[in-house]
Design a protein around this motif. Structure first.
Motif, short mmCIF file in Angstrom:
data_model
loop_
_atom_site.label_atom_id
_atom_site.label_comp_id
_atom_site.label_asym_id
_atom_site.label_seq_id
_atom_site.Cartn_x
_atom_site.Cartn_y
_atom_site.Cartn_z
N HIS A 45 0.83 -1.20 0.00
CA HIS A 45 0.00 0.00 0.00
C HIS A 45 0.87 1.27 0.00
CE1 HIS A 45 -4.04 1.68 1.74
NE2 HIS A 45 -3.66 2.32 0.66
N HIS A 100 -3.54 9.56 1.55
CA HIS A 100 -2.74 8.48 2.14
C HIS A 100 -1.88 8.99 3.29
CE1 HIS A 100 -3.91 6.10 -1.41
NE2 HIS A 100 -3.80 5.10 -0.56
N TRP A 149 -13.02 7.04 0.32
CA TRP A 149 -12.55 7.29 1.69
C TRP A 149 -13.73 7.76 2.53
CZ3 TRP A 149 -7.14 7.08 2.66
CH2 TRP A 149 -6.33 6.98 1.52
N ASP A 184 -9.29 4.36 4.41
CA ASP A 184 -9.16 4.06 2.98
C ASP A 184 -10.01 2.83 2.69
OD1 ASP A 184 -8.30 3.33 0.43
OD2 ASP A 184 -6.16 3.64 0.86
N HIS A 188 -7.51 -2.10 -2.50
CA HIS A 188 -6.08 -2.34 -2.27
C HIS A 188 -5.70 -2.18 -0.79
CE1 HIS A 188 -5.31 2.16 -3.33
NE2 HIS A 188 -5.15 2.03 -2.04
MN MN Z 1 -4.95 3.42 -0.64
#
Ligand code: MN
Length: 224
Positions: A45, A100, A149, A184, A188
């Protein structure tokens, strides 16, 4: 009131970065969030997905030297000034970079943290109880269709709390709101360990929220 950048929370620091953008190390080891987020997922990630957003953001900005003095926050809030041919790349990869960084910094090794007194009171007032808040936030995250998100934010000044559902890599408008925490929910973020079981990942998330960090941002948000 202006605050020296060293006193701003880490999210604010990344927002002040300019080209060329850089990927910061995580504030903990890759295995520090085990078992809730496994080492392999966290490595892929951070070094894979997040690093790629930074690389693609830099590739886009390399084509527009006149934009290279803009901070990440300026690029994302003044997208109409970004040349049309790189606008989508800046929105997606810049938003990915900012979100992120926010995500990494709102997590901490599992320590049974809970919100500070002031934030706990605000959560109770707004959502009825801490459990009530977690249920509402989890439901928004579970029901979010496709990638995105979910954040807990508060209005600057009034500090009214709000659960904000963000599509793709949309970002919070930090001029009016302070982000306290974010999850998140792109596949992924959880697929290696949880496969299609997003609700299990969301439940695990509650064990690694850095409530001390969230409470500090909440406290600072009273000032503006
Ligand atoms: Mn992500």
């Amino acid at each position: 009131m202006s605050v020296p950048s060293s006193q701003l929370p880490p999210t604010a620091e990344v927002a002040q970065q300019t080209y060329p953008f850089a990927l910061a190390d995580l504030p903990y080891a890759y295995d520090a969030l085990e078992p809730h987020i496994d080492q392999k997922t966290l490595q892929i990630h951070h070094r894979g997905h997040h690093a790629t957003y930074v690389k693609k953001l830099n590739e886009a900005l390399a084509k527009a030297p006149q934009m290279q003095g803009f901070t990440l926050a300026q690029l994302l809030t003044r997208l109409d000034e970004v040349p049309a041919e790189i606008r989508t790349a800046v929105k997606n990869n810049g938003g990915g970079h900012l979100n992120h960084d926010f995500f990494w910094n709102c997590l901490a090794p599992p320590t049974n943290q809970s919100p500070g007194e002031e934030l706990a009171q605000a959560i109770n007032a707004q959502f009825g109880s801490f459990d009530g808040f977690r249920k509402q936030f989890s439901a928004v995250a579970e029901q979010h269709f496709a990638s995105g998100w979910v954040a807990l934010a508060c209005e600057r000044g009034s500090r009214k709390l709000e659960i904000v559902d963000l599509k793709d890599h949309e970002v919070l408008d930090e001029n009016s709101r302070a982000g306290l925490l974010i999850i998140d929910i792109w596949e992924h973020a959880y697929y290696v360990k949880y496969q299609n079981r997003r609700p299990e990942f969301i439940q695990a998330f509650w064990n690694i929220v850095d409530w001390e960090h969230a409470s500090e941002i909440f406290s600072q948000a009273a000032n503006r």
